[in-house]
Scaffold this active site. Structure first.
Site, short mmCIF file in Angstrom:
data_model
loop_
_atom_site.label_atom_id
_atom_site.label_comp_id
_atom_site.label_asym_id
_atom_site.label_seq_id
_atom_site.Cartn_x
_atom_site.Cartn_y
_atom_site.Cartn_z
N GLY A 411 0.83 -1.21 0.00
CA GLY A 411 0.00 0.00 0.00
C GLY A 411 0.85 1.24 0.00
O GLY A 411 2.03 1.22 0.36
N GLY A 413 0.73 5.57 0.99
CA GLY A 413 0.03 6.59 1.77
C GLY A 413 0.80 7.90 1.74
O GLY A 413 1.86 8.00 1.12
N GLY A 416 4.37 7.40 3.23
CA GLY A 416 5.35 6.50 2.65
C GLY A 416 4.70 5.31 1.95
O GLY A 416 3.48 5.25 1.78
N THR A 417 5.54 4.35 1.56
CA THR A 417 5.10 3.15 0.86
C THR A 417 5.46 1.92 1.69
O THR A 417 6.55 1.85 2.26
CB THR A 417 5.78 3.06 -0.52
N VAL A 418 4.55 0.95 1.75
CA VAL A 418 4.75 -0.27 2.54
C VAL A 418 4.95 -1.45 1.59
O VAL A 418 4.16 -1.66 0.66
CB VAL A 418 3.56 -0.54 3.48
N LYS A 432 8.15 -0.34 5.83
CA LYS A 432 7.64 0.98 5.46
C LYS A 432 8.79 1.93 5.16
O LYS A 432 9.64 2.19 6.01
CB LYS A 432 6.77 1.57 6.58
N ASP A 528 -3.47 9.52 13.07
CA ASP A 528 -4.06 9.24 11.76
C ASP A 528 -4.94 7.99 11.84
O ASP A 528 -4.78 7.03 11.09
CB ASP A 528 -2.96 9.04 10.71
#
Length: 727
Positions: A411, A413, A416-418, A432, A528
């Protein structure tokens, strides 16, 4: 691969000839027209319009996306190309890039009327081939006494600029006094900018007449100190800033596109399909060719021998299809002892350079490690024996994620990117890669990681370790296999989700947040909370993820405060007004999650009418009008459930109080949800629902007199609702 034979003369007579690896020649950037359909203009004004773009629908590619360009005359001037009202300044086929001019958002005090005038700015590239480039753009805010924020897709970002009497902005420094820069998130098509009207600049308008917010190409902006105390910024850019875009043919992958031969766009010989990381595909000419891959025979061979600057050949150059050869002059192929010595010398120099670069890289990694508090983290780990936390090397995480392969992405966001990874021992992890970290927090990062690593709760995703030897640290979490609550609710899979399952997820999520607020030392505010940050295991047990995001963000009051990256529809309006993140900010966001569970509707629907875009506002309106049943999910709306649904709705209503002081704590929320679950497990639940209030306790029951007016919204409501525009 192509081989180039390089010729090197020594002392006027020694010649050495040896093969060297030659990389495939890349197609040139298309500054000249890249081709159009017969009878279609290839220019509008001074701008090239290469196919698949076209002036008018008959000249543009006909797909799901709109490649049509309008060629218009503005105020009697020469024609210029436009797309949805934005001036197009460049369309490039070779690299899949485009540039357009977008309006600057302004917030200026008018001394003659005594009012502040706002000019908004937005961009909407939905249902179009364009994506706003995250690599090539940034968000810039200029001014004083201002809170500017931007809705980017469903995320929010922004900053507060406070200028003291002795502040002195510096040319080229946009990191505090009078200016701030924010990274642009990945994979976005829409943005809309806002200013908080509670920040009044009527007292400083003579020295700071306006505040500005804009998305701008990174290479096109260099901060000038005069921008703060004048209108020079707006005047310099003539009210618009250049925006860099990427574009694709469709959202199909290359494999999918090739199967549909009637719509496959790469029709030129010597062309290829390129998959884009954000999704979709576009076309390129093969290496050694240039031109337009979207037109038959559009990719032409590059005659490298005509361009000795780009393709140097110190011998005899011969052009070939897709490449060229470079051979030695006659009589220059002998190799004597001196030549052999030269080869050895070259190899020695190359080896020394490689060793030097490796040492340089290692030194940089050590600097990053110290900068992020790695040494302190090591010492703390030694003093706390048995702690299950690991410091990973960059190489380990490269191997675990197959060099951060796009196929490993779980995913993306705003932070960042996971990636899914597999570390030693065949342990599945989620890695992450964060986008940025505030400079002030870098030294504390290692210490904060140690605090977060000691969080041990069955409903919180476990932080296993981190990597500190990179510019922006990476986090390693346990891997949760069953996707997110957002996917469960909104995934359009047709799966029945019972009220008991929803209650379980809500209760477990509340327990996790209660633990962070009340049991962690120091307390941790999530910052969040949303359904996509609640993961689900094989048994649909909730696992709250991305906890501690607020710890890594600026929280002190200073001249420059960057807002925590929030999400539209979930963000606490009180936080937007005060810039102070509290435990009650998480409570508000959790209230929105409760609404998702009750209604199966998304927090923001940009396609809905103005008064129905925000789920929270729509819910509060229904509650005040005794029309709750109208927005409840049909799967759970039945007579046996209505009493419980009313109780959950009342709890959600408390969570959504405009004032944080009137909201319950997460501990109280978890207690109420726990009691509701226990009551549901008994067969006499329906007959005893009137007695539920006494079971729940007065601290967690709804107090109708506490509720304040739900219509007393200011600009903060617009932040939550995203009412001013929609995708």
């Amino acid at each position: 691969m192509k081989l180039r034979y390089s010729c090197l003369l020594l002392c006027g007579h020694l010649v050495l000839c040896f093969p060297a690896i030659w990389m495939p020649a890349a197609a040139k950037a298309a500054d000249e027209p890249s081709g159009q359909r017969p009878g279609c203009p290839s220019k509008c004004g001074e701008v090239d319009i290469p196919f698949p773009f076209g002036i008018g629908p008959q000249c543009a590619m006909q797909t799901f996306y709109d490649f049509k360009i309008d060629c218009l005359s503005s105020n009697g001037s020469s024609n210029k190309p436009f797309f949805r009202g934005a001036e197009v300044t460049k369309l490039s086929v070779s690299d899949g890039k485009a540039s357009m001019n977008m309006n600057i958002s302004t917030y200026c005090y008018d001394s003659s009327s005594g009012t502040t005038k706002t000019r908004g700015a937005s961009a909407d590239f939905s249902d179009s081939p364009y994506w706003i480039s995250d690599k090539d753009n940034k968000v810039v805010v200029i001014g004083c006494q201002t809170l500017a924020y931007m809705q980017i897709n469903f995320a929010l970002t922004g900053c507060v600029l406070q200028c003291t009497e002795d502040f002195s902005p510096m040319n080229g420094v946009c990191s505090g006094a009078g200016c701030c820069e924010l990274d642009f998130p990945n994979g976005t098509w829409y943005y809309n900018s806002y200013f908080n009207e509670n920040y009044n600049n009527s007292q400083i308008w003579k020295t700071n007449p306006c505040s500005y917010m804009a998305v701008i190409e990174t290479t096109a902006f260099n901060f000038n100190a005069t921008y703060v105390n004048s209108t020079i910024f707006y005047d310099t850019y003539k009210g618009v800033t250049p925006l860099a875009l990427d574009w694709i043919i469709s959202m199909e992958s290359c494999d999918e596109a090739k199967r549909n031969t009637t719509s496959y766009a790469c029709i030129s010989g010597n062309s290829k399909c390129v998959s884009e990381p954000k999704g979709g595909y576009r076309c390129m000419c093969n290496d050694g060719y240039e031109g337009n891959p979207y037109i038959k025979d559009g990719c032409k061979d590059i005659d490298e021998c005509l361009d000795n600057t780009t393709y140097p050949c110190n011998g005899i150059c011969k052009n070939t299809m897709g490449g060229f050869t470079c051979s030695c002059y006659p009589g220059s192929s002998m190799m004597d002892g001196g030549s052999i010595g030269l080869v050895v010398f070259v190899i020695a120099i190359a080896s020394a350079w490689i060793i030097r670069e490796r040492r340089k890289l290692q030194h940089i990694k050590q600097q990053y490690f110290r900068q992020h508090g790695g040494l302190l983290l090591f010492e703390e780990m030694k003093s706390q024996q048995g702690i299950s936390f690991k410091i990973f090397s960059e190489e380990e995480l490269q191997q675990a994620t197959n060099k951060f392969n796009e196929q490993q992405i779980l995913g993306r966001g705003g932070n960042g990117t996971v990636y899914k990874g597999l570390v030693k021992g065949n342990i599945e992890v989620a890695v992450k890669r964060c986008m940025t970290i505030d400079d002030k927090k870098k030294k504390e990062f290692g210490k904060e990681m140690l605090i977060l690593s000691q969080i041990n709760h069955k409903n919180i995703v476990k932080l296993l370790g981190c990597c500190l030897e990179v510019e922006v640290p990476m986090l390693v979490y346990e891997f949760i296999p069953n996707n997110t609550l957002f996917h469960l609710i909104h995934g359009n899979h047709g799966r029945q989700i019972t009220l008991d399952t929803r209650l379980q997820i809500a209760h477990e999520s509340a327990e996790a947040l209660s633990y962070l607020h009340s049991c962690a030392s120091p307390p941790i505010f999530h910052g969040d909370v949303k359904s996509s940050n609640i993961l689900l295991d094989a048994n649909l047990s909730a696992k709250v993820s991305d906890f501690g995001a607020s710890i890594l963000a600026p929280t002190d009051e200073s001249q420059f405060v960057t807002l925590v990256q929030g999400t539209c529809g979930y963000l606490d309006p009180e936080y937007m007004r005060t810039c102070q993140l509290t435990d009650k900010s998480d409570v508000y966001s959790f209230g929105v999650v409760l609404l998702e569970l009750l209604t199966c509707k998304k927090p923001i629907n940009l396609f809905a009418s103005e008064h129905e875009k925000s789920l929270s506002v729509r819910f509060l309106t229904a509650m005040n009008g005794n029309k709750l049943e109208e927005i409840l999910d049909e799967q759970i709306k039945n007579d046996s459930n209505l009493g419980f649904l009313q109780e959950i709705a009342e709890l959600a209503k408390q969570c959504l109080e405009m004032s944080g002081a009137n909201r319950p704590s997460m501990k109280e929320i978890a207690g109420k949800l726990d009691t509701l679950r226990k009551v549901r497990q008994h067969p006499w639940e329906e007959q005893n629902l009137p007695e539920l209030e006494s079971l729940l306790g007065e601290h967690v029951m709804v107090n109708s007199q506490v509720m304040s007016s739900t219509r007393n919204f200011s600009i903060e409501e617009n932040v939550i609702m995203g009412l001013k525009s929609g995708r």
